[in-house]
Scaffold this motif. Structure first.
Motif, PDB file in Angstrom:
ATOM      1  N   VAL A  75      32.645 104.779 102.111  1.00 21.82           N
ATOM      2  CA  VAL A  75      32.759 104.924 103.568  1.00 21.82           C
ATOM      3  C   VAL A  75      32.436 103.604 104.262  1.00 21.82           C
ATOM      4  O   VAL A  75      33.139 103.187 105.186  1.00 21.82           O
ATOM      5  CB  VAL A  75      31.848 106.064 104.073  1.00 21.82           C
ATOM      6  N   VAL A  76      31.379 102.919 103.828  1.00 21.93           N
ATOM      7  CA  VAL A  76      30.992 101.649 104.451  1.00 21.93           C
ATOM      8  C   VAL A  76      32.086 100.602 104.258  1.00 21.93           C
ATOM      9  O   VAL A  76      32.492  99.931 105.211  1.00 21.93           O
ATOM     10  CB  VAL A  76      29.643 101.149 103.879  1.00 21.93           C
ATOM     11  N   PHE A  77      32.598 100.455 103.039  1.00 19.98           N
ATOM     12  CA  PHE A  77      33.641  99.465 102.804  1.00 19.98           C
ATOM     13  C   PHE A  77      34.930  99.829 103.525  1.00 19.98           C
ATOM     14  O   PHE A  77      35.642  98.954 104.009  1.00 19.98           O
ATOM     15  CB  PHE A  77      33.887  99.274 101.308  1.00 19.98           C
ATOM     16  N   GLN A  78      35.250 101.115 103.612  1.00 20.27           N
ATOM     17  CA  GLN A  78      36.444 101.553 104.335  1.00 20.27           C
ATOM     18  C   GLN A  78      36.312 101.193 105.814  1.00 20.27           C
ATOM     19  O   GLN A  78      37.261 100.726 106.430  1.00 20.27           O
ATOM     20  CB  GLN A  78      36.621 103.067 104.161  1.00 20.27           C
ATOM     21  N   GLU A  79      35.131 101.390 106.370  1.00 20.96           N
ATOM     22  CA  GLU A  79      34.897 101.084 107.786  1.00 20.96           C
ATOM     23  C   GLU A  79      34.943  99.585 108.040  1.00 20.96           C
ATOM     24  O   GLU A  79      35.476  99.132 109.044  1.00 20.96           O
ATOM     25  CB  GLU A  79      33.545 101.655 108.228  1.00 20.96           C
ATOM     26  N   LEU A  80      34.380  98.805 107.146  1.00 22.73           N
ATOM     27  CA  LEU A  80      34.295  97.362 107.379  1.00 22.73           C
ATOM     28  C   LEU A  80      35.585  96.624 107.047  1.00 22.73           C
ATOM     29  O   LEU A  80      35.932  95.652 107.724  1.00 22.73           O
ATOM     30  CB  LEU A  80      33.149  96.774 106.553  1.00 22.73           C
ATOM     31  N   PHE A  81      36.289  97.034 106.017  1.00 21.04           N
ATOM     32  CA  PHE A  81      37.407  96.239 105.534  1.00 21.04           C
ATOM     33  C   PHE A  81      38.775  96.872 105.723  1.00 21.04           C
ATOM     34  O   PHE A  81      39.781  96.254 105.414  1.00 21.04           O
ATOM     35  CB  PHE A  81      37.195  95.892 104.058  1.00 21.04           C
ATOM     36  N   SER A  82      38.863  98.078 106.223  1.00 22.85           N
ATOM     37  CA  SER A  82      40.150  98.712 106.450  1.00 22.85           C
ATOM     38  C   SER A  82      40.753  98.191 107.749  1.00 22.85           C
ATOM     39  O   SER A  82      40.056  98.030 108.746  1.00 22.85           O
ATOM     40  CB  SER A  82      39.982 100.229 106.529  1.00 22.85           C
ATOM     41  N   SER A  83      42.052  97.957 107.748  1.00 22.35           N
ATOM     42  CA  SER A  83      42.697  97.465 108.964  1.00 22.35           C
ATOM     43  C   SER A  83      42.883  98.576 109.982  1.00 22.35           C
ATOM     44  O   SER A  83      43.220  98.308 111.124  1.00 22.35           O
ATOM     45  CB  SER A  83      44.053  96.848 108.618  1.00 22.35           C
ATOM     46  N   SER A  84      42.676  99.815 109.585  1.00 21.09           N
ATOM     47  CA  SER A  84      42.863 100.932 110.506  1.00 21.09           C
ATOM     48  C   SER A  84      41.544 101.571 110.929  1.00 21.09           C
ATOM     49  O   SER A  84      41.548 102.662 111.462  1.00 21.09           O
ATOM     50  CB  SER A  84      43.762 101.986 109.859  1.00 21.09           C
ATOM     51  N   SER A  85      40.439 100.893 110.725  1.00 16.06           N
ATOM     52  CA  SER A  85      39.160 101.462 111.127  1.00 16.06           C
ATOM     53  C   SER A  85      38.968 101.261 112.629  1.00 16.06           C
ATOM     54  O   SER A  85      39.487 100.301 113.205  1.00 16.06           O
ATOM     55  CB  SER A  85      38.015 100.812 110.360  1.00 16.06           C
ATOM     56  N   PRO A  86      38.229 102.150 113.276  1.00 15.67           N
ATOM     57  CA  PRO A  86      37.996 102.006 114.717  1.00 15.67           C
ATOM     58  C   PRO A  86      37.354 100.675 115.090  1.00 15.67           C
ATOM     59  O   PRO A  86      37.688 100.098 116.130  1.00 15.67           O
ATOM     60  CB  PRO A  86      37.068 103.179 115.050  1.00 15.67           C
ATOM     61  N   SER A  87      36.458 100.164 114.255  1.00 13.42           N
ATOM     62  CA  SER A  87      35.808  98.899 114.601  1.00 13.42           C
ATOM     63  C   SER A  87      36.782  97.725 114.526  1.00 13.42           C
ATOM     64  O   SER A  87      36.704  96.794 115.332  1.00 13.42           O
ATOM     65  CB  SER A  87      34.591  98.654 113.711  1.00 13.42           C
ATOM     66  N   LYS A  88      37.722  97.739 113.579  1.00 20.84           N
ATOM     67  CA  LYS A  88      38.728  96.674 113.504  1.00 20.84           C
ATOM     68  C   LYS A  88      39.661  96.730 114.712  1.00 20.84           C
ATOM     69  O   LYS A  88      39.997  95.698 115.298  1.00 20.84           O
ATOM     70  CB  LYS A  88      39.552  96.790 112.216  1.00 20.84           C
ATOM     71  N   ILE A  89      40.093  97.927 115.071  1.00 28.84           N
ATOM     72  CA  ILE A  89      40.989  98.058 116.222  1.00 28.84           C
ATOM     73  C   ILE A  89      40.244  97.679 117.502  1.00 28.84           C
ATOM     74  O   ILE A  89      40.804  97.004 118.368  1.00 28.84           O
ATOM     75  CB  ILE A  89      41.577  99.479 116.280  1.00 28.84           C
TER      76      ILE A  89
END
Length: 166
Positions: A49-63
Motif C-alpha cells: 500500500v505504501v509503495f503503491q501510494e508513493l510510486f504509482s502514477s495514479s495515486s491521489p498524492s501524485k495527481i
C-alpha cells in the motif's frame, strides 16, 4: 603394586519425552509459525500500500502534485494570489492539515478521480479552492485531466479556469 580393576563406563540415561509432550511442543511450534506468517502477510500488505501510494502514477498524492504544479505556475492564479502559493488539504478540529480530499469512482468502465484542496498566496486573507477531475486513459492507464479550476473564496468571488477538456 595394586591391582587395577576395569569398570565399565556408565553413561547417563537418555530421557526421551513422552509422546504427549512431543505433540504439545509441535502444537506450540505450529502456532508460532502461524503468528509469524500472519505478521509477514500484514507487513507485506502495508508495504504494498505504501509503495503503491508513493510510486504509482495514479495515486491521489501524485495527481495532487501535478494539479498543484499547474496551479502554482498559472499566470492568472499567480496574479490573484501572489507568490509563493501554498497548497493544503482539509483542516482538522485541532488545526492540523490533513490529506487532500479525493473521490474515486467508475463510470462507463473507466476510473475517475476528483480532487479538492485549498491554496493561498502572499495576499493576506485570500484563499482559493481547487477542483479537479481526472479520467483514466484506457490505452496508457494514466490519468488525464478533464478539468482544473480555482474558486476564489473571498469577495469578489470568481473562478479561474486552468484546464477544461469536458
Amino acid at each position: 603394586m595394586g591391582r587395577r580393576t576395569l569398570t565399565r563406563c556408565q553413561f547417563p540415561e537418555v530421557h526421551t519425552p513422552p509422546p504427549a509432550h512431543k505433540v504439545k511442543q509441535a502444537g506450540k511450534d505450529f502456532t508460532y509459525l502461524i503468528v509469524v506468517l500472519i505478521g509477514l502477510g500484514v507487513t507485506g500488505g502495508l508495504l504494498y500500500v505504501v509503495f503503491q501510494e508513493l510510486f504509482s502514477s495514479s495515486s491521489p498524492s501524485k495527481i495532487y502534485g501535478k494539479v498543484f504544479e499547474r496551479c502554482r505556475t498559472h499566470p492568472e492564479v499567480i496574479g490573484a494570489f501572489g507568490e509563493p502559493i501554498k497548497g493544503c488539504g482539509e483542516t482538522s478540529r485541532r488545526g492540523r492539515r490533513q490529506q487532500v480530499s479525493h473521490v474515486e469512482y467508475m463510470k462507463d468502465g473507466l476510473e475517475y478521480m476528483q480532487l479538492k484542496f485549498y491554496i493561498e498566496g502572499s495576499e493576506p486573507g485570500l484563499r482559493g479552492t481547487v477542483h479537479s477531475e481526472s479520467k483514466e486513459n484506457p490505452e496508457t492507464g494514466k490519468y488525464e485531466f478533464r478539468y482544473i479550476f480555482v474558486d476564489i473564496d473571498t469577495y469578489p468571488r470568481r473562478t479561474i479556469v486552468i484546464e477544461d477538456n469536458r
